[in-house]
Design a protein around this motif. Structure first.
Motif, PDB file in Angstrom:
ATOM      1  N   PHE A 252       0.830  -1.195   0.000  1.00  0.00           N
ATOM      2  CA  PHE A 252       0.000   0.000   0.000  1.00  0.00           C
ATOM      3  C   PHE A 252       0.869   1.250   0.000  1.00  0.00           C
ATOM      4  O   PHE A 252       1.930   1.295   0.640  1.00  0.00           O
ATOM      5  CB  PHE A 252      -0.920   0.041   1.228  1.00  0.00           C
ATOM      6  N   ARG A 253       0.396   2.261  -0.682  1.00  0.00           N
ATOM      7  CA  ARG A 253       1.100   3.548  -0.735  1.00  0.00           C
ATOM      8  C   ARG A 253       1.315   4.100   0.679  1.00  0.00           C
ATOM      9  O   ARG A 253       2.348   4.683   0.977  1.00  0.00           O
ATOM     10  CB  ARG A 253       0.279   4.514  -1.588  1.00  0.00           C
ATOM     11  N   GLU A 254       0.326   3.891   1.570  1.00  0.00           N
ATOM     12  CA  GLU A 254       0.422   4.390   2.938  1.00  0.00           C
ATOM     13  C   GLU A 254       1.590   3.737   3.684  1.00  0.00           C
ATOM     14  O   GLU A 254       2.290   4.400   4.449  1.00  0.00           O
ATOM     15  CB  GLU A 254      -0.890   4.127   3.697  1.00  0.00           C
ATOM     16  N   ALA A 255       1.797   2.447   3.460  1.00  0.00           N
ATOM     17  CA  ALA A 255       2.884   1.734   4.133  1.00  0.00           C
ATOM     18  C   ALA A 255       4.240   2.232   3.647  1.00  0.00           C
ATOM     19  O   ALA A 255       5.177   2.374   4.437  1.00  0.00           O
ATOM     20  CB  ALA A 255       2.764   0.234   3.893  1.00  0.00           C
ATOM     21  N   ILE A 256       4.339   2.509   2.368  1.00  0.00           N
ATOM     22  CA  ILE A 256       5.601   2.978   1.795  1.00  0.00           C
ATOM     23  C   ILE A 256       5.923   4.389   2.258  1.00  0.00           C
ATOM     24  O   ILE A 256       7.057   4.698   2.623  1.00  0.00           O
ATOM     25  CB  ILE A 256       5.547   2.886   0.257  1.00  0.00           C
ATOM     26  N   ALA A 257       4.904   5.259   2.291  1.00  0.00           N
ATOM     27  CA  ALA A 257       5.113   6.664   2.653  1.00  0.00           C
ATOM     28  C   ALA A 257       4.972   6.938   4.149  1.00  0.00           C
ATOM     29  O   ALA A 257       5.252   8.050   4.597  1.00  0.00           O
ATOM     30  CB  ALA A 257       4.120   7.538   1.887  1.00  0.00           C
ATOM     31  N   ASN A 258       4.534   5.934   4.937  1.00  0.00           N
ATOM     32  CA  ASN A 258       4.261   6.143   6.365  1.00  0.00           C
ATOM     33  C   ASN A 258       3.266   7.273   6.595  1.00  0.00           C
ATOM     34  O   ASN A 258       3.373   8.021   7.568  1.00  0.00           O
ATOM     35  CB  ASN A 258       5.549   6.407   7.148  1.00  0.00           C
ATOM     36  N   THR A 259       2.316   7.417   5.686  1.00  0.00           N
ATOM     37  CA  THR A 259       1.309   8.473   5.763  1.00  0.00           C
ATOM     38  C   THR A 259      -0.062   7.884   5.473  1.00  0.00           C
ATOM     39  O   THR A 259      -0.250   7.213   4.467  1.00  0.00           O
ATOM     40  CB  THR A 259       1.612   9.590   4.750  1.00  0.00           C
ATOM     41  N   CYS A 260      -1.010   8.153   6.356  1.00  0.00           N
ATOM     42  CA  CYS A 260      -2.378   7.660   6.171  1.00  0.00           C
ATOM     43  C   CYS A 260      -3.341   8.831   6.071  1.00  0.00           C
ATOM     44  O   CYS A 260      -3.493   9.584   7.030  1.00  0.00           O
ATOM     45  CB  CYS A 260      -2.793   6.793   7.354  1.00  0.00           C
ATOM     46  N   PRO A 261      -3.976   8.995   4.919  1.00  0.00           N
ATOM     47  CA  PRO A 261      -5.000  10.040   4.817  1.00  0.00           C
ATOM     48  C   PRO A 261      -6.320   9.543   5.404  1.00  0.00           C
ATOM     49  O   PRO A 261      -6.696   8.386   5.220  1.00  0.00           O
ATOM     50  CB  PRO A 261      -5.122  10.257   3.304  1.00  0.00           C
ATOM     51  N   ILE A 262      -6.982  10.401   6.139  1.00  0.00           N
ATOM     52  CA  ILE A 262      -8.309  10.097   6.664  1.00  0.00           C
ATOM     53  C   ILE A 262      -9.243  11.171   6.117  1.00  0.00           C
ATOM     54  O   ILE A 262      -8.960  12.359   6.243  1.00  0.00           O
ATOM     55  CB  ILE A 262      -8.332  10.085   8.207  1.00  0.00           C
ATOM     56  N   SER A 263     -10.320  10.751   5.536  1.00  0.00           N
ATOM     57  CA  SER A 263     -11.252  11.673   4.874  1.00  0.00           C
ATOM     58  C   SER A 263     -12.193  12.340   5.872  1.00  0.00           C
ATOM     59  O   SER A 263     -13.413  12.258   5.759  1.00  0.00           O
ATOM     60  CB  SER A 263     -12.058  10.928   3.812  1.00  0.00           C
ATOM     61  N   GLU A 264     -11.613  12.974   6.849  1.00  0.00           N
ATOM     62  CA  GLU A 264     -12.365  13.727   7.860  1.00  0.00           C
ATOM     63  C   GLU A 264     -11.637  15.027   8.122  1.00  0.00           C
ATOM     64  O   GLU A 264     -10.438  15.143   7.871  1.00  0.00           O
ATOM     65  CB  GLU A 264     -12.464  12.940   9.177  1.00  0.00           C
ATOM     66  N   ARG A 265     -12.358  16.004   8.661  1.00  0.00           N
ATOM     67  CA  ARG A 265     -11.726  17.293   8.966  1.00  0.00           C
ATOM     68  C   ARG A 265     -10.800  17.157  10.183  1.00  0.00           C
ATOM     69  O   ARG A 265     -10.886  16.185  10.947  1.00  0.00           O
ATOM     70  CB  ARG A 265     -12.767  18.382   9.162  1.00  0.00           C
ATOM     71  N   ALA A 266      -9.927  18.126  10.329  1.00  0.00           N
ATOM     72  CA  ALA A 266      -8.873  18.058  11.340  1.00  0.00           C
ATOM     73  C   ALA A 266      -9.404  17.883  12.764  1.00  0.00           C
ATOM     74  O   ALA A 266      -8.811  17.156  13.562  1.00  0.00           O
ATOM     75  CB  ALA A 266      -7.990  19.300  11.262  1.00  0.00           C
ATOM     76  N   ALA A 267     -10.515  18.536  13.108  1.00  0.00           N
ATOM     77  CA  ALA A 267     -11.058  18.421  14.465  1.00  0.00           C
ATOM     78  C   ALA A 267     -11.405  16.973  14.800  1.00  0.00           C
ATOM     79  O   ALA A 267     -11.210  16.520  15.935  1.00  0.00           O
ATOM     80  CB  ALA A 267     -12.295  19.308  14.610  1.00  0.00           C
ATOM     81  N   VAL A 268     -11.867  16.227  13.813  1.00  0.00           N
ATOM     82  CA  VAL A 268     -12.228  14.815  14.024  1.00  0.00           C
ATOM     83  C   VAL A 268     -10.969  13.953  14.083  1.00  0.00           C
ATOM     84  O   VAL A 268     -10.821  13.114  14.980  1.00  0.00           O
ATOM     85  CB  VAL A 268     -13.182  14.332  12.909  1.00  0.00           C
ATOM     86  N   VAL A 269     -10.050  14.164  13.152  1.00  0.00           N
ATOM     87  CA  VAL A 269      -8.808  13.385  13.122  1.00  0.00           C
ATOM     88  C   VAL A 269      -8.003  13.622  14.403  1.00  0.00           C
ATOM     89  O   VAL A 269      -7.421  12.693  14.958  1.00  0.00           O
ATOM     90  CB  VAL A 269      -7.972  13.717  11.865  1.00  0.00           C
TER      91      VAL A 269
END
Length: 117
Positions: free
Chosen positions: A46-63
């Motif tokens: 997965f791209r997330e595993a390679i980049a160590n970055t996980c996007p979450i489709s929520e606004r910052a207050a929720v994340v």
């Protein structure tokens, strides 16, 4: 001497919100979420595993609340934790205006708020 596997488990990952904010958490904290754990799995390509970055489709207050809870849960349920803290101590800090979005995010992230619901 620390083996590479242990070092990898303790590194930091970035979780990004839909409105462009980033949050750094320990990999072991992010792994509390079944979804994030799978995204970051070393066995995946997965791209997330390679980049160590996980996007979450929520606004910052929720994340931010998701990251805060994962940290809370990791600290109080982790090895060597002797202090017992009621989950209500955390849930009282959730603003009502993000509660519904937080439940939807928790459902997507699998297992994050199991003990709260």
């Amino acid at each position: 001497f620390q083996d590479a596997g242990a070092e990898k488990r303790d590194d930091w990952v970035k979780i990004t919100s839909s409105d462009g904010y980033s949050f750094l958490v320990k990999r072991s904290v992010a792994a509390i979420s079944g979804t994030l754990k799978n995204m970051l799995s070393e066995d995946s390509s997965f791209r997330e595993a390679i980049a160590n970055t996980c996007p979450i489709s929520e606004r910052a207050a929720v994340v931010e609340k998701v990251c805060e809870y994962m940290s809370f849960k990791a600290y109080y349920e982790g090895p060597g934790s002797k202090e017992v803290v009621d989950v209500n101590e955390f849930t009282e800090r959730i603003p009502p205006e993000v509660a519904l979005e937080l439940l939807l995010a928790a459902d997507y992230l699998e297992g994050v708020f199991d003990s709260c619901i």
